[in-house]
Scaffold this motif. Structure first.
Motif, PDB file in Angstrom:
ATOM      1  N   ARG A  90       0.704  -1.116   0.050  1.00  0.00           N
ATOM      2  CA  ARG A  90      -0.025   0.098  -0.024  1.00  0.00           C
ATOM      3  C   ARG A  90       0.873   1.341  -0.086  1.00  0.00           C
ATOM      4  O   ARG A  90       2.145   1.179  -0.021  1.00  0.00           O
ATOM      5  CB  ARG A  90      -0.773  -0.075   1.204  1.00  0.00           C
ATOM      6  N   GLY A  91       0.194   2.285  -0.202  1.00  0.00           N
ATOM      7  CA  GLY A  91       0.566   3.686   0.245  1.00  0.00           C
ATOM      8  C   GLY A  91       0.393   4.369   1.473  1.00  0.00           C
ATOM      9  O   GLY A  91      -0.260   3.583   2.381  1.00  0.00           O
ATOM     10  N   GLY A  92       0.136   5.580   1.395  1.00  0.00           N
ATOM     11  CA  GLY A  92      -0.306   6.291   2.640  1.00  0.00           C
ATOM     12  C   GLY A  92      -0.198   7.915   2.440  1.00  0.00           C
ATOM     13  O   GLY A  92       0.053   8.358   1.478  1.00  0.00           O
ATOM     14  N   TYR A  93      -0.889   8.543   3.310  1.00  0.00           N
ATOM     15  CA  TYR A  93      -0.679   9.919   3.475  1.00  0.00           C
ATOM     16  C   TYR A  93       0.640  10.554   4.300  1.00  0.00           C
ATOM     17  O   TYR A  93       1.394   9.626   4.439  1.00  0.00           O
ATOM     18  CB  TYR A  93      -1.880  10.895   3.467  1.00  0.00           C
ATOM     19  N   CYS A  94       0.747  11.987   4.382  1.00  0.00           N
ATOM     20  CA  CYS A  94       2.020  12.286   4.622  1.00  0.00           C
ATOM     21  C   CYS A  94       2.704  11.759   5.722  1.00  0.00           C
ATOM     22  O   CYS A  94       3.846  11.582   6.033  1.00  0.00           O
ATOM     23  CB  CYS A  94       1.754  13.803   4.930  1.00  0.00           C
ATOM     24  N   TYR A  95       1.803  11.390   6.894  1.00  0.00           N
ATOM     25  CA  TYR A  95       2.406  10.974   8.108  1.00  0.00           C
ATOM     26  C   TYR A  95       2.978   9.644   8.034  1.00  0.00           C
ATOM     27  O   TYR A  95       3.972   9.319   8.583  1.00  0.00           O
ATOM     28  CB  TYR A  95       1.127  10.936   9.279  1.00  0.00           C
ATOM     29  N   GLU A  96       2.179   8.804   6.972  1.00  0.00           N
ATOM     30  CA  GLU A  96       2.717   7.377   6.939  1.00  0.00           C
ATOM     31  C   GLU A  96       3.876   7.228   5.971  1.00  0.00           C
ATOM     32  O   GLU A  96       5.063   6.843   6.409  1.00  0.00           O
ATOM     33  CB  GLU A  96       1.430   6.500   6.351  1.00  0.00           C
ATOM     34  N   VAL A  97       3.855   7.973   5.016  1.00  0.00           N
ATOM     35  CA  VAL A  97       5.019   7.825   3.921  1.00  0.00           C
ATOM     36  C   VAL A  97       6.060   8.662   4.453  1.00  0.00           C
ATOM     37  O   VAL A  97       7.412   8.098   4.387  1.00  0.00           O
ATOM     38  CB  VAL A  97       4.529   8.475   2.473  1.00  0.00           C
ATOM     39  N   ALA A 121       4.281  21.369   8.916  1.00  0.00           N
ATOM     40  CA  ALA A 121       4.108  22.379   7.844  1.00  0.00           C
ATOM     41  C   ALA A 121       2.808  22.946   7.628  1.00  0.00           C
ATOM     42  O   ALA A 121       1.886  22.123   7.921  1.00  0.00           O
ATOM     43  CB  ALA A 121       4.766  21.849   6.415  1.00  0.00           C
ATOM     44  N   ARG A 122       2.520  24.217   7.175  1.00  0.00           N
ATOM     45  CA  ARG A 122       0.964  24.706   7.059  1.00  0.00           C
ATOM     46  C   ARG A 122       0.813  24.686   5.842  1.00  0.00           C
ATOM     47  O   ARG A 122       1.486  25.404   4.594  1.00  0.00           O
ATOM     48  CB  ARG A 122       1.141  26.143   7.590  1.00  0.00           C
ATOM     49  N   PRO A 123      -0.221  23.772   5.262  1.00  0.00           N
ATOM     50  CA  PRO A 123      -0.556  23.867   3.844  1.00  0.00           C
ATOM     51  C   PRO A 123      -1.020  25.353   3.514  1.00  0.00           C
ATOM     52  O   PRO A 123      -1.748  26.099   4.149  1.00  0.00           O
ATOM     53  CB  PRO A 123      -1.839  22.859   3.674  1.00  0.00           C
ATOM     54  N   MET A 124      -0.627  25.801   2.287  1.00  0.00           N
ATOM     55  CA  MET A 124      -0.766  27.346   2.096  1.00  0.00           C
ATOM     56  C   MET A 124      -1.648  27.347   0.634  1.00  0.00           C
ATOM     57  O   MET A 124      -1.872  28.279   0.173  1.00  0.00           O
ATOM     58  CB  MET A 124       0.267  27.908   1.890  1.00  0.00           C
ATOM     59  N   PHE A 125      -2.418  26.514   0.193  1.00  0.00           N
ATOM     60  CA  PHE A 125      -3.185  26.610  -1.011  1.00  0.00           C
ATOM     61  C   PHE A 125      -4.597  26.636  -0.860  1.00  0.00           C
ATOM     62  O   PHE A 125      -5.496  27.053  -1.696  1.00  0.00           O
ATOM     63  CB  PHE A 125      -2.704  25.342  -2.019  1.00  0.00           C
ATOM     64  N   TYR A 126      -5.187  26.930   0.470  1.00  0.00           N
ATOM     65  CA  TYR A 126      -6.528  27.291   0.850  1.00  0.00           C
ATOM     66  C   TYR A 126      -6.510  28.670   0.938  1.00  0.00           C
ATOM     67  O   TYR A 126      -5.576  29.722   1.089  1.00  0.00           O
ATOM     68  CB  TYR A 126      -6.730  26.613   2.466  1.00  0.00           C
ATOM     69  N   ARG A 137      -4.490  28.026   7.546  1.00  0.00           N
ATOM     70  CA  ARG A 137      -4.801  26.831   7.818  1.00  0.00           C
ATOM     71  C   ARG A 137      -3.826  26.371   9.048  1.00  0.00           C
ATOM     72  O   ARG A 137      -2.428  26.852   9.218  1.00  0.00           O
ATOM     73  CB  ARG A 137      -4.918  25.964   7.005  1.00  0.00           C
ATOM     74  N   PRO A 138      -4.156  25.555   9.839  1.00  0.00           N
ATOM     75  CA  PRO A 138      -3.033  24.969  11.105  1.00  0.00           C
ATOM     76  C   PRO A 138      -2.075  24.278  10.342  1.00  0.00           C
ATOM     77  O   PRO A 138      -2.145  23.690   8.964  1.00  0.00           O
ATOM     78  CB  PRO A 138      -3.937  23.977  11.859  1.00  0.00           C
ATOM     79  N   LYS A 139      -0.898  23.545  10.963  1.00  0.00           N
ATOM     80  CA  LYS A 139       0.216  22.957  10.466  1.00  0.00           C
ATOM     81  C   LYS A 139      -0.395  21.231  10.520  1.00  0.00           C
ATOM     82  O   LYS A 139      -0.085  20.718  11.614  1.00  0.00           O
ATOM     83  CB  LYS A 139       1.332  23.085  11.532  1.00  0.00           C
ATOM     84  N   THR A 140      -0.881  20.829   9.468  1.00  0.00           N
ATOM     85  CA  THR A 140      -1.431  19.542   9.258  1.00  0.00           C
ATOM     86  C   THR A 140      -0.438  18.622   8.480  1.00  0.00           C
ATOM     87  O   THR A 140      -0.886  17.676   8.180  1.00  0.00           O
ATOM     88  CB  THR A 140      -2.929  19.405   8.919  1.00  0.00           C
ATOM     89  N   HIS A 141       0.754  19.125   8.024  1.00  0.00           N
ATOM     90  CA  HIS A 141       1.585  18.638   7.294  1.00  0.00           C
ATOM     91  C   HIS A 141       2.796  18.282   7.968  1.00  0.00           C
ATOM     92  O   HIS A 141       3.118  19.206   9.032  1.00  0.00           O
ATOM     93  CB  HIS A 141       1.686  19.070   5.917  1.00  0.00           C
TER      94      HIS A 141
END
Length: 254
Positions: free
Chosen positions: A68-75, A95-100, A104-108
């Motif tokens: 499988r793969g995963g999202y940021c915390y997993e990979v 890291a703070r996603p900035m394309f919103y 936004r909070p630091k969810t990356h």
């Protein structure tokens, strides 16, 4: 962060890497590229109504031994295990996603790797216009070409580093970060948010991406987007076609 079931050789086979194992920038670049082109970014578990596990052993079992793969915390979590096994020094950074449209909070999560008194930003789990190789913090302000994509590292009015990508001729902010190290446990609340909150993009729609030498393939909601050089091809994916697309394009099964 380490897992009792992590075996470096199995990881290297999973990403099909057979290069140098010395803790150099060349090795770091090779490992990062190999993982990005072998392990997909994906949120299938979230779309199945599951909360993504932050347990290191679960991450290893899922990605290395279950294909499988995963999202940021997993990979990126798996990437830290590999870097530790290879003898690299690094910090986990929020890291703070900035394309919103709103802040936004630091969810990356990203990594800053230390090599010979230089620090390198690494990320194997952004899911869209993410890095294809490390970028040095000393390259601040430079335009950096990686394959057919263009990035730049800048600083904003808050003195945060900001990664930018050139998207259709315009610079687009991707995420911002400072250099304050975080512990693995510090990301557990953000992981819960990304797994469960109705406003989280991972809860709203499928997001699956894998890089290849010429570009990337992205499933975003019901659209399959193939980026090759400057070309973008978009096709609609019906619910009946989804399983076939996941297997054919990403080698994934729900």
């Amino acid at each position: 962060m380490q897992a009792e079931n992590f075996v470096l050789d199995d990881y290297l086979k999973r990403i099909r890497y057979a290069g140098s194992a010395e803790p150099t920038i060349e090795t770091l670049t090779g490992i990062m590229r190999a993982q990005l082109q072998s392990i997909p970014f994906e949120n299938l578990d979230v779309q199945a109504g599951k909360i993504v596990s932050m347990v290191p052993e679960d991450i290893v079992k899922k990605i290395i031994y279950s294909g499988r793969g995963g999202y940021c915390y997993e990979v990126n979590g798996l990437f830290t295990m590999a870097l530790a096994g290879l003898g690299f020094s690094f910090d986990l950074i929020g890291a703070r996603p900035m394309f919103y449209p709103q802040r936004r909070p630091k969810t990356h999560v990203v990594l800053v790797v230390n090599i010979d008194n230089q620090r390198w930003l690494c990320d194997t789990g952004f899911g869209s216009f993410g890095l294809r190789a490390p970028i040095g913090l000393h390259q601040l302000g430079q335009v950096i070409r990686q394959d057919n994509e263009t990035f730049a590292l800048d600083k904003n009015e808050r003195d945060e580093f900001v990664l930018k990508a050139l998207v259709k001729g315009e610079w687009a902010n991707q995420f911002g970060f400072d250099l304050q190290p975080m512990e693995w446990i510090d990301f557990s609340l953000a992981n819960y948010y990304n797994s469960t909150h109705p406003d989280a993009i991972f809860v709203k729609q499928y997001l699956v991406m894998k890089q290849h030498a010429q570009g990337r393939t992205l499933l975003s909601g019901s659209q399959l987007k193939k980026f090759t050089g400057d070309q973008e091809n978009i096709t609609e994916v019906s619910s009946e076609q989804l399983d076939d697309v996941l297997w054919k394009e990403f080698s994934l099964r729900r």
